[in-house]
Design a protein around this motif. Structure first.
Motif, mmCIF file in Angstrom:
data_model
loop_
_atom_site.group_PDB
_atom_site.id
_atom_site.type_symbol
_atom_site.label_atom_id
_atom_site.label_comp_id
_atom_site.label_asym_id
_atom_site.label_seq_id
_atom_site.Cartn_x
_atom_site.Cartn_y
_atom_site.Cartn_z
ATOM 1 N N HIS A 123 0.837 -1.195 0.000
ATOM 2 C CA HIS A 123 0.000 0.000 0.000
ATOM 3 C C HIS A 123 0.875 1.249 0.000
ATOM 4 C CE1 HIS A 123 0.884 -0.911 4.233
ATOM 5 N NE2 HIS A 123 0.901 0.412 4.397
ATOM 6 N N ALA A 124 0.242 2.399 -0.144
ATOM 7 C CA ALA A 124 0.936 3.689 -0.073
ATOM 8 C C ALA A 124 -0.101 4.774 0.124
ATOM 9 C CB ALA A 124 1.741 3.956 -1.346
ATOM 10 N N CYS A 125 0.299 5.862 0.753
ATOM 11 C CA CYS A 125 -0.580 7.012 0.975
ATOM 12 C C CYS A 125 0.288 8.261 0.817
ATOM 13 C CB CYS A 125 -1.181 6.940 2.384
ATOM 14 S SG CYS A 125 -2.837 7.618 2.535
ATOM 15 N N ASN A 126 -0.081 9.142 -0.105
ATOM 16 C CA ASN A 126 0.797 10.260 -0.437
ATOM 17 C C ASN A 126 0.011 11.542 -0.728
ATOM 18 O OD1 ASN A 126 3.531 9.175 -0.369
ATOM 19 N ND2 ASN A 126 2.825 7.796 -1.990
ATOM 20 N N PRO A 127 0.694 12.692 -0.626
ATOM 21 C CA PRO A 127 0.017 13.971 -0.854
ATOM 22 C C PRO A 127 -0.428 14.140 -2.293
ATOM 23 C CG PRO A 127 2.389 14.290 -0.626
ATOM 24 C CD PRO A 127 2.111 12.862 -0.273
ATOM 25 N N ILE A 128 -1.392 15.031 -2.479
ATOM 26 C CA ILE A 128 -1.844 15.422 -3.812
ATOM 27 C C ILE A 128 -1.234 16.794 -4.100
ATOM 28 C CG2 ILE A 128 -3.838 16.007 -5.230
ATOM 29 C CD1 ILE A 128 -5.504 14.164 -3.424
ATOM 30 N N ALA A 129 -0.315 16.817 -5.067
ATOM 31 C CA ALA A 129 0.422 18.053 -5.377
ATOM 32 C C ALA A 129 0.993 18.618 -4.080
ATOM 33 C CB ALA A 129 -0.487 19.041 -6.091
ATOM 34 N N ASP A 130 0.696 19.863 -3.761
ATOM 35 C CA ASP A 130 1.219 20.452 -2.522
ATOM 36 C C ASP A 130 0.079 20.779 -1.555
ATOM 37 O OD1 ASP A 130 3.470 21.251 -0.998
ATOM 38 O OD2 ASP A 130 3.025 23.361 -1.415
ATOM 39 N N GLN A 131 -0.984 19.970 -1.631
ATOM 40 C CA GLN A 131 -2.130 20.206 -0.760
ATOM 41 C C GLN A 131 -1.830 19.704 0.655
ATOM 42 O OE1 GLN A 131 -6.017 19.027 -2.281
ATOM 43 N NE2 GLN A 131 -5.196 18.944 -4.360
ATOM 44 N N PRO A 132 -2.096 20.517 1.683
ATOM 45 C CA PRO A 132 -1.829 20.075 3.060
ATOM 46 C C PRO A 132 -2.783 18.963 3.491
ATOM 47 C CG PRO A 132 -2.972 22.183 3.052
ATOM 48 C CD PRO A 132 -2.633 21.888 1.627
ATOM 49 N N TRP A 133 -2.281 18.051 4.262
ATOM 50 C CA TRP A 133 -3.119 17.013 4.859
ATOM 51 C C TRP A 133 -2.403 16.465 6.078
ATOM 52 C CZ3 TRP A 133 -2.507 11.339 4.443
ATOM 53 C CH2 TRP A 133 -1.274 10.965 3.890
ATOM 54 N N SER A 134 -3.149 15.849 6.978
ATOM 55 C CA SER A 134 -2.554 15.239 8.166
ATOM 56 C C SER A 134 -3.258 13.924 8.436
ATOM 57 C CB SER A 134 -2.679 16.178 9.381
ATOM 58 O OG SER A 134 -4.038 16.439 9.678
ATOM 59 N N TYR A 135 -2.596 13.064 9.191
ATOM 60 C CA TYR A 135 -3.173 11.746 9.441
ATOM 61 C C TYR A 135 -2.554 11.117 10.689
ATOM 62 C CZ TYR A 135 1.150 9.845 7.424
ATOM 63 O OH TYR A 135 2.461 9.538 7.170
ATOM 64 N N LEU A 136 -3.178 10.053 11.135
ATOM 65 C CA LEU A 136 -2.627 9.238 12.219
ATOM 66 C C LEU A 136 -2.694 7.782 11.790
ATOM 67 C CD1 LEU A 136 -5.142 7.670 13.881
ATOM 68 C CD2 LEU A 136 -5.616 10.034 14.540
ATOM 69 N N MET A 137 -1.798 6.976 12.366
ATOM 70 C CA MET A 137 -1.756 5.548 12.049
ATOM 71 C C MET A 137 -1.545 4.742 13.319
ATOM 72 S SD MET A 137 -2.111 4.928 8.766
ATOM 73 C CE MET A 137 -1.678 3.203 8.944
ATOM 74 N N LEU A 138 -2.110 3.527 13.338
ATOM 75 C CA LEU A 138 -1.812 2.537 14.369
ATOM 76 C C LEU A 138 -1.291 1.290 13.675
ATOM 77 C CD1 LEU A 138 -4.946 2.731 16.700
ATOM 78 C CD2 LEU A 138 -2.831 4.051 16.844
ATOM 79 N N TYR A 139 -0.229 0.712 14.226
ATOM 80 C CA TYR A 139 0.362 -0.525 13.719
ATOM 81 C C TYR A 139 0.231 -1.566 14.827
ATOM 82 C CZ TYR A 139 2.483 3.087 10.784
ATOM 83 O OH TYR A 139 2.679 4.168 9.970
ATOM 84 N N VAL A 140 -0.431 -2.679 14.520
ATOM 85 C CA VAL A 140 -0.812 -3.627 15.568
ATOM 86 C C VAL A 140 -0.381 -5.040 15.202
ATOM 87 C CG1 VAL A 140 -2.693 -4.285 17.111
ATOM 88 C CG2 VAL A 140 -2.869 -2.163 15.797
ATOM 89 N N ASP A 141 0.192 -5.758 16.166
ATOM 90 C CA ASP A 141 0.654 -7.127 15.946
ATOM 91 C C ASP A 141 -0.535 -8.074 15.783
ATOM 92 O OD1 ASP A 141 3.212 -6.204 16.209
ATOM 93 O OD2 ASP A 141 3.524 -7.026 18.229
ATOM 94 N N MET A 142 -0.482 -8.945 14.791
ATOM 95 C CA MET A 142 -1.573 -9.878 14.556
ATOM 96 C C MET A 142 -1.735 -10.923 15.667
ATOM 97 S SD MET A 142 -3.589 -9.109 12.146
ATOM 98 C CE MET A 142 -4.506 -10.663 12.164
ATOM 99 N N PRO A 143 -0.677 -11.463 16.270
ATOM 100 C CA PRO A 143 -0.909 -12.432 17.350
ATOM 101 C C PRO A 143 -1.771 -11.858 18.474
ATOM 102 C CG PRO A 143 1.364 -12.543 16.627
ATOM 103 C CD PRO A 143 0.756 -11.368 15.925
#
Length: 261
Positions: free
Chosen positions: A72-92
């Motif tokens: 996967h990938a998530c990237n800006p559109i041109a120079d438009q500002p954006w912000s985000y948060l992510m959680l990474y979680v172990d499958m076990p």
């Protein structure tokens, strides 16, 4: 980088990690994957999101979900500002809650967005006890399991020789590997391997190798190990090589990632 991007970890909660990015214009990812389950929220602006199959334009309030191993990938559109948060979680840990990979890759549910951002705020709150955070994470992922259907089984849909090539790369990712070695292990010509592997996995065999070396380095850096040591052990030529690959795949330097509180 640290002023626009922040990683959170807690030794008492080793199964979950969080990241918040205040200005996504400064953060660009190559196609990559994670060993665990990832879930994120667009908190302002809009961006592009590749879910392993197609590109989407996502905006404030969208929740994105990535199953283990999905490119996967998530990237800006041109120079438009954006912000985000992510959680990474172990499958076990997730499977202990009865959670399995999901069928959906994004959601515009206001309730899910609010629940995810609420969990993130609790995780990064230094005033809250780790056990409170554990309970909040358990409640959120139990609710997510009930709200979103599980992904269908994929048995019999793969290419056995390509799977063999991918397995060989994963098992030997920290060693010097040549394309010919991978092809020989899988019983495939190098030309077919390059073409078919990219079509099946969304990245070339070399990209897949680097992705797994970065995964290995990430796990070692979480333990506070020295960057130069990890670079050598992970199969990179030197620390600078790790720096480039790490930033390319995770949009963060090894030093920034290692120093997370």
């Amino acid at each position: 980088m640290s002023s626009i991007s922040h990683f959170w970890r807690d030794p008492a909660l080793p199964f979950i990690e969080a990241r918040g990015v205040a200005d996504g214009r400064k953060v660009c990812y190559a196609r990559h994957s994670h060993e665990g389950f990832s879930i994120g929220a667009i908190t302002a602006g809009c961006s592009t999101y590749f879910d392993g199959q197609r590109w989407h334009e996502v905006e404030t309030g969208t929740v994105v979900m990535m199953n283990p191993g999905v490119v996967h990938a998530c990237n800006p559109i041109a120079d438009q500002p954006w912000s985000y948060l992510m959680l990474y979680v172990d499958m076990p840990w997730l499977r202990g809650l009865g959670f399995e990979p999901l069928a959906r890759t994004l959601s515009t549910s206001t309730g899910l967005y609010q629940a995810l951002t609420g969990l993130y705020e609790q995780l990064i709150d230094s005033q809250l006890h780790s056990e409170h955070k554990r309970a909040a994470a358990e409640a959120f992922f139990s609710q997510l399991r009930a709200q979103v259907e599980a992904a269908p089984a994929l048995a019999g849909q793969g290419n056995e020789r390509l799977e063999r090539a991918a397995c060989y790369i994963r098992q030997h990712c920290t060693e010097p590997l040549k394309l010919e070695d991978i092809g020989e292990a899988a019983g495939l010509s190098t030309s077919y391997l390059i073409r078919a592997f990219k079509q099946h996995y969304g990245m070339t065999p070399h990209g897949y190798l680097l992705d797994h070396r970065v995964r290995y380095a990430r796990a070692q850096l979480r333990q506070g190990r020295l960057i130069a040591e990890v670079a050598h052990e992970a199969g990179f030529a030197d620390q600078a090589h790790l720096q480039r690959a790490f930033k390319h795949h995770l949009a963060a330097t090894p030093g920034h990632y290692r120093s997370a509180q």
